[in-house]
Design a protein around this motif. Structure first.
Motif, PDB file in Angstrom:
ATOM      1  N   THR A 103       0.802  -1.216   0.000  1.00 39.89           N
ATOM      2  CA  THR A 103       0.000   0.000   0.000  1.00 39.89           C
ATOM      3  C   THR A 103       0.839   1.272   0.000  1.00 39.89           C
ATOM      4  O   THR A 103       1.975   1.277   0.473  1.00 39.89           O
ATOM      5  CB  THR A 103      -0.944   0.021   1.228  1.00 39.89           C
ATOM      6  N   ASP A 104       0.252   2.324  -0.534  1.00 41.50           N
ATOM      7  CA  ASP A 104       0.877   3.648  -0.457  1.00 41.50           C
ATOM      8  C   ASP A 104       0.154   4.524   0.564  1.00 41.50           C
ATOM      9  O   ASP A 104       0.416   5.713   0.685  1.00 41.50           O
ATOM     10  CB  ASP A 104       0.881   4.331  -1.833  1.00 41.50           C
ATOM     11  N   ASN A 105      -0.780   3.908   1.301  1.00 42.91           N
ATOM     12  CA  ASN A 105      -1.521   4.637   2.328  1.00 42.91           C
ATOM     13  C   ASN A 105      -1.931   3.651   3.418  1.00 42.91           C
ATOM     14  O   ASN A 105      -3.000   3.042   3.355  1.00 42.91           O
ATOM     15  CB  ASN A 105      -2.757   5.317   1.713  1.00 42.91           C
ATOM     16  N   LYS A 106      -1.072   3.487   4.425  1.00 37.87           N
ATOM     17  CA  LYS A 106      -1.322   2.447   5.413  1.00 37.87           C
ATOM     18  C   LYS A 106      -2.545   2.729   6.289  1.00 37.87           C
ATOM     19  O   LYS A 106      -3.180   1.794   6.785  1.00 37.87           O
ATOM     20  CB  LYS A 106      -0.088   2.186   6.273  1.00 37.87           C
ATOM     21  N   ASN A 107      -2.909   3.995   6.473  1.00 35.89           N
ATOM     22  CA  ASN A 107      -4.111   4.307   7.253  1.00 35.89           C
ATOM     23  C   ASN A 107      -5.370   3.806   6.543  1.00 35.89           C
ATOM     24  O   ASN A 107      -6.270   3.236   7.162  1.00 35.89           O
ATOM     25  CB  ASN A 107      -4.215   5.814   7.498  1.00 35.89           C
ATOM     26  N   ARG A 108      -5.410   4.033   5.216  1.00 37.15           N
ATOM     27  CA  ARG A 108      -6.554   3.552   4.422  1.00 37.15           C
ATOM     28  C   ARG A 108      -6.628   2.023   4.470  1.00 37.15           C
ATOM     29  O   ARG A 108      -7.694   1.443   4.688  1.00 37.15           O
ATOM     30  CB  ARG A 108      -6.395   4.017   2.969  1.00 37.15           C
ATOM     31  N   THR A 109      -5.483   1.394   4.278  1.00 33.51           N
ATOM     32  CA  THR A 109      -5.444  -0.068   4.242  1.00 33.51           C
ATOM     33  C   THR A 109      -5.851  -0.670   5.578  1.00 33.51           C
ATOM     34  O   THR A 109      -6.653  -1.612   5.633  1.00 33.51           O
ATOM     35  CB  THR A 109      -4.031  -0.556   3.861  1.00 33.51           C
ATOM     36  N   ALA A 110      -5.325  -0.127   6.656  1.00 33.98           N
ATOM     37  CA  ALA A 110      -5.666  -0.630   7.997  1.00 33.98           C
ATOM     38  C   ALA A 110      -7.165  -0.506   8.247  1.00 33.98           C
ATOM     39  O   ALA A 110      -7.796  -1.446   8.773  1.00 33.98           O
ATOM     40  CB  ALA A 110      -4.880   0.131   9.058  1.00 33.98           C
ATOM     41  N   ALA A 111      -7.737   0.616   7.875  1.00 36.62           N
ATOM     42  CA  ALA A 111      -9.175   0.832   8.088  1.00 36.62           C
ATOM     43  C   ALA A 111     -10.003  -0.165   7.273  1.00 36.62           C
ATOM     44  O   ALA A 111     -10.986  -0.728   7.777  1.00 36.62           O
ATOM     45  CB  ALA A 111      -9.546   2.264   7.704  1.00 36.62           C
ATOM     46  N   ASN A 112      -9.598  -0.392   6.013  1.00 37.58           N
ATOM     47  CA  ASN A 112     -10.338  -1.316   5.148  1.00 37.58           C
ATOM     48  C   ASN A 112     -10.250  -2.752   5.641  1.00 37.58           C
ATOM     49  O   ASN A 112     -11.239  -3.495   5.617  1.00 37.58           O
ATOM     50  CB  ASN A 112      -9.815  -1.227   3.712  1.00 37.58           C
ATOM     51  N   VAL A 113      -9.065  -3.159   6.085  1.00 35.08           N
ATOM     52  CA  VAL A 113      -8.885  -4.529   6.572  1.00 35.08           C
ATOM     53  C   VAL A 113      -9.711  -4.734   7.846  1.00 35.08           C
ATOM     54  O   VAL A 113     -10.415  -5.746   7.993  1.00 35.08           O
ATOM     55  CB  VAL A 113      -7.396  -4.840   6.828  1.00 35.08           C
ATOM     56  N   ARG A 114      -9.645  -3.779   8.751  1.00 27.86           N
ATOM     57  CA  ARG A 114     -10.422  -3.898   9.997  1.00 27.86           C
ATOM     58  C   ARG A 114     -11.922  -3.930   9.708  1.00 27.86           C
ATOM     59  O   ARG A 114     -12.681  -4.673  10.350  1.00 27.86           O
ATOM     60  CB  ARG A 114     -10.074  -2.749  10.944  1.00 27.86           C
ATOM     61  N   ALA A 115     -12.351  -3.124   8.738  1.00 29.01           N
ATOM     62  CA  ALA A 115     -13.776  -3.095   8.376  1.00 29.01           C
ATOM     63  C   ALA A 115     -14.218  -4.440   7.809  1.00 29.01           C
ATOM     64  O   ALA A 115     -15.311  -4.930   8.118  1.00 29.01           O
ATOM     65  CB  ALA A 115     -14.031  -1.982   7.359  1.00 29.01           C
ATOM     66  N   ALA A 116     -13.365  -5.060   6.980  1.00 32.05           N
ATOM     67  CA  ALA A 116     -13.703  -6.365   6.393  1.00 32.05           C
ATOM     68  C   ALA A 116     -13.875  -7.421   7.482  1.00 32.05           C
ATOM     69  O   ALA A 116     -14.852  -8.186   7.477  1.00 32.05           O
ATOM     70  CB  ALA A 116     -12.616  -6.791   5.402  1.00 32.05           C
ATOM     71  N   PHE A 117     -12.948  -7.443   8.439  1.00 29.84           N
ATOM     72  CA  PHE A 117     -13.066  -8.402   9.545  1.00 29.84           C
ATOM     73  C   PHE A 117     -14.334  -8.118  10.356  1.00 29.84           C
ATOM     74  O   PHE A 117     -15.086  -9.032  10.704  1.00 29.84           O
ATOM     75  CB  PHE A 117     -11.833  -8.302  10.458  1.00 29.84           C
ATOM     76  N   SER A 118     -14.577  -6.854  10.656  1.00 28.41           N
ATOM     77  CA  SER A 118     -15.714  -6.462  11.490  1.00 28.41           C
ATOM     78  C   SER A 118     -17.045  -6.858  10.857  1.00 28.41           C
ATOM     79  O   SER A 118     -17.952  -7.348  11.538  1.00 28.41           O
ATOM     80  CB  SER A 118     -15.665  -4.951  11.731  1.00 28.41           C
TER      81      SER A 118
END
Length: 246
Positions: A103-118
């Motif tokens: 990723t070139d934006n780790k904040n975006r990626t972290a949010a998306n991954v957490r949302a998918a799990f949630s």
């Protein structure tokens, strides 16, 4: 490892539709960019780039698309700032999931991954929370219908080149290597004219979780589908035994 390839589970049916196919090309395009930045644009002098090109060909990426990707990466090397981040967690029924991202934006990626799990009632855990249940290995899948070589001959070729294990399944042959020997084994098969359906370093579960609850299956599928759809996600590994039956 014998009898039934878990390839479908590990890759979670990546090529189930054209959109997924396009996602694969996006994933490989980023890997090409990183490989070129790290080792240059000449595959002869860059083993990582050679491996990515082999992966691209296994995914049926056109040669001109591969060449364009290499040239673009060589011209834009200074602007390539992708970062490798790995997330680990659990889905319903205790299924372990590892998510590899670029990723070139780790904040975006972290949010998306957490949302998918949630959204699938899963939880992202700390580094190391599930990876100890997987082994990092080189995995090469060869379609039986595309392979003219006899199984014993193919096995000896792979083992002589440094492979750890060779399995004959119903529809394919599976070659497992240590990550350090992966390139050497893959190149030996390539030189012998063996077409590969998949050639990559992956995470192979030590044990598998069988999920019988239908609600848990739906939630697990939701997590995996959301992760597969995210352009920042390079690979998703899990130990769901019956993922290929859905």
């Amino acid at each position: 490892m014998s009898g039934h390839s878990k390839f479908a589970n590990i890759k979670h049916k990546k090529e189930k539709n054209d959109a997924a196919k396009g996602k694969i090309f996006t994933v490989i395009g980023r890997e090409i960019a990183v490989a070129v930045k790290e080792g240059g644009a000449d595959p002869a002098n860059n083993s990582k780039l050679r491996d990515v090109i082999a992966k691209a060909k296994a995914a049926n990426m056109p040669n001109d698309t591969i060449d364009r990707g290499i040239k673009k990466a060589a011209g834009d090397a200074a602007s390539v700032n992708y970062e490798n981040l790995v997330y680990e967690g659990y889905g319903p029924a205790g299924v372990a999931i590892i998510v590899e991202t670029l990723t070139d934006n780790k904040n975006r990626t972290a949010a998306n991954v957490r949302a998918a799990f949630s959204k699938g009632d899963g939880n992202v855990g700390a580094q190391g929370s599930v990876s100890f249940m997987f082994d990092r290995k080189g995995q090469i899948i060869i379609d039986k219908e595309e392979c003219e070589m006899d199984a014993d001959e193919l096995m000896m070729l792979a083992l002589d080149a440094g492979a750890e294990d060779f399995t004959e399944n119903e529809d394919d042959f599976e070659v497992i290597t240590d990550p350090e020997n992966f390139s050497e084994v893959r190149e030996a098969l390539e030189k012998a004219g063996i077409a590969m359906v998949e050639a990559d370093i992956t995470m192979i579960p030590q044990t598998w979780v069988n999920v019988s609850d239908e609600d848990a299956k739906k939630k697990l599928s939701r997590i995996l589908d959301l992760l597969d759809e995210d352009d920042d996600v390079q690979a998703v590994h899990n130990n769901w035994e019956n993922a290929d039956e859905d």
